[in-house]
Design a protein around this motif. Structure first.
Motif, PDB file in Angstrom:
ATOM      1  N   SER A   1      -6.517   3.778   0.457  1.00  0.00           N
ATOM      2  CA  SER A   1      -5.123   3.823   0.021  1.00  0.00           C
ATOM      3  C   SER A   1      -5.052   3.418  -1.445  1.00  0.00           C
ATOM      4  O   SER A   1      -6.054   3.077  -2.072  1.00  0.00           O
ATOM      5  CB  SER A   1      -4.290   2.853   0.871  1.00  0.00           C
ATOM      6  OG  SER A   1      -2.909   2.967   0.573  1.00  0.00           O
TER       7      SER A   1
ATOM      8  N   TYR B   1      -3.295   0.539  -3.636  1.00  0.00           N
ATOM      9  CA  TYR B   1      -2.716  -0.788  -3.439  1.00  0.00           C
ATOM     10  C   TYR B   1      -2.008  -1.221  -4.716  1.00  0.00           C
ATOM     11  O   TYR B   1      -2.574  -1.159  -5.809  1.00  0.00           O
ATOM     12  CB  TYR B   1      -3.816  -1.782  -3.065  1.00  0.00           C
ATOM     13  CG  TYR B   1      -4.400  -1.514  -1.711  1.00  0.00           C
ATOM     14  CD1 TYR B   1      -5.446  -0.612  -1.530  1.00  0.00           C
ATOM     15  CD2 TYR B   1      -3.881  -2.137  -0.577  1.00  0.00           C
ATOM     16  CE1 TYR B   1      -5.963  -0.345  -0.272  1.00  0.00           C
ATOM     17  CE2 TYR B   1      -4.395  -1.881   0.687  1.00  0.00           C
ATOM     18  CZ  TYR B   1      -5.441  -0.986   0.828  1.00  0.00           C
ATOM     19  OH  TYR B   1      -5.941  -0.719   2.081  1.00  0.00           O
TER      20      TYR B   1
ATOM     21  N   GLN C   1      -7.956   2.079   5.762  1.00  0.00           N
ATOM     22  CA  GLN C   1      -7.502   1.263   4.643  1.00  0.00           C
ATOM     23  C   GLN C   1      -7.733   1.938   3.293  1.00  0.00           C
ATOM     24  O   GLN C   1      -7.438   1.341   2.248  1.00  0.00           O
ATOM     25  CB  GLN C   1      -8.172  -0.113   4.682  1.00  0.00           C
ATOM     26  CG  GLN C   1      -7.734  -0.930   5.893  1.00  0.00           C
ATOM     27  CD  GLN C   1      -8.454  -2.253   6.013  1.00  0.00           C
ATOM     28  OE1 GLN C   1      -9.692  -2.314   5.919  1.00  0.00           O
ATOM     29  NE2 GLN C   1      -7.708  -3.328   6.230  1.00  0.00           N
TER      30      GLN C   1
ATOM     31  N   ARG D   1       0.858  -1.179   0.000  1.00  0.00           N
ATOM     32  CA  ARG D   1       0.000   0.000   0.000  1.00  0.00           C
ATOM     33  C   ARG D   1       0.898   1.234   0.000  1.00  0.00           C
ATOM     34  O   ARG D   1       2.023   1.215   0.531  1.00  0.00           O
ATOM     35  CB  ARG D   1      -0.961   0.026   1.186  1.00  0.00           C
ATOM     36  CG  ARG D   1      -0.352   0.046   2.550  1.00  0.00           C
ATOM     37  CD  ARG D   1      -1.433   0.113   3.643  1.00  0.00           C
ATOM     38  NE  ARG D   1      -2.107   1.419   3.682  1.00  0.00           N
ATOM     39  CZ  ARG D   1      -3.140   1.705   4.451  1.00  0.00           C
ATOM     40  NH1 ARG D   1      -3.660   0.769   5.259  1.00  0.00           N
ATOM     41  NH2 ARG D   1      -3.688   2.910   4.434  1.00  0.00           N
TER      42      ARG D   1
END
Lengths: 116, 113
Positions: free
Chosen positions: A87, A89, A85, A36
């Motif tokens: 983000s 990836y 979370q 990430r």
């Protein structure tokens, strides 16, 4: 470009829902990674795989799980997504057994995930 | 923890000028790599330099490694607008397994036309 395909490329999901990101490679590389990338943190390793069904945790693995049932596919699952979370990836691959380029990592184009 | 630290965090220069960015690290390494990331894209490998090498060239790129100072520099000569991107160093520490690379936070390079 290395043959790495990530899907979906963009996703908006609600807090508490499960999310699965997929990575498919056509290079037959042994190692696959999920990173990430967040402002101010650079790239952080979530999980990696060194073979089919062989996976291990990276530095930020809490809240994530992975599976690798075939050489070419590596799935990242957020069991219950949280706002932290949100983000970008990145899936990546490498083949440490190659003497000339073993440490080189090849990246996919990224999956932008927003958890609202 | 971040081993590689790029310097400066951001750099803005005129097209045609040379751009230099640096990476420092803390522990012994096997090799150091530089990657480029264009906005909204994945990272692309530029060059790898091994611990027993001092300098490598690739086109307009020149990378140096000073193991005594635990630092590396990336020089882009005759910069072009297309060089606008973020540049990251990644170190393979001698103590780590093959899969582990330690990433810096990157240098954002802007080339002004």
């Amino acid at each position: 470009d290395a043959g790495i395909t990530q899907s979906p490329r963009h996703k908006v999901t609600e807090t508490g829902t499960p999310v699965t990101l997929r990575c498919h490679q056509t290079e037959n590389h042994r190692y696959m990674y999920w990173y990430r990338q967040d402002p101010g943190h650079g790239l952080r390793l979530i999980h990696y795989s060194y073979g089919v069904k062989d996976t291990d945790k990276g530095e930020v693995s809490d809240g994530y799980s992975v599976s690798r049932s075939k050489t070419e596919d590596f799935l990242l699952t957020l069991e219950s997504a949280t706002s932290s979370q949100t983000s970008v990836y990145f899936c990546a691959i490498s083949d440490p057994g190659q003497p000339s380029s073993g440490n080189t990592i090849y990246f996919g184009e990224g999956s932008w995930l927003t958890v609202v | 923890s971040q081993q590689g630290e790029e310097d400066p965090q951001a750099l803005s220069i005129q097209e045609g000028e040379n751009a230099t960015m640096n990476c420092s690290y803390k522990t012994s390494i096997n090799n150091l790599q530089w990657y480029r990331q264009n906005s909204g894209r994945g990272l692309v490998h530029l060059i790898l330099i091994r611990s027993n090498e001092r300098e490598k060239h690739s086109g307009r790129l020149r990378v140096t490694l000073d193991t005594s100072k635990k630092s590396s520099s990336l020089l882009i000569t005759a910069s072009r607008a297309a060089d606008t991107a973020s540049y990251f160093c990644a170190t393979k520490r001698a103590m780590d397994s093959n899969y582990q690379l330690i990433w810096g936070a990157g240098t954002k390079l802007i080339i002004k036309p």
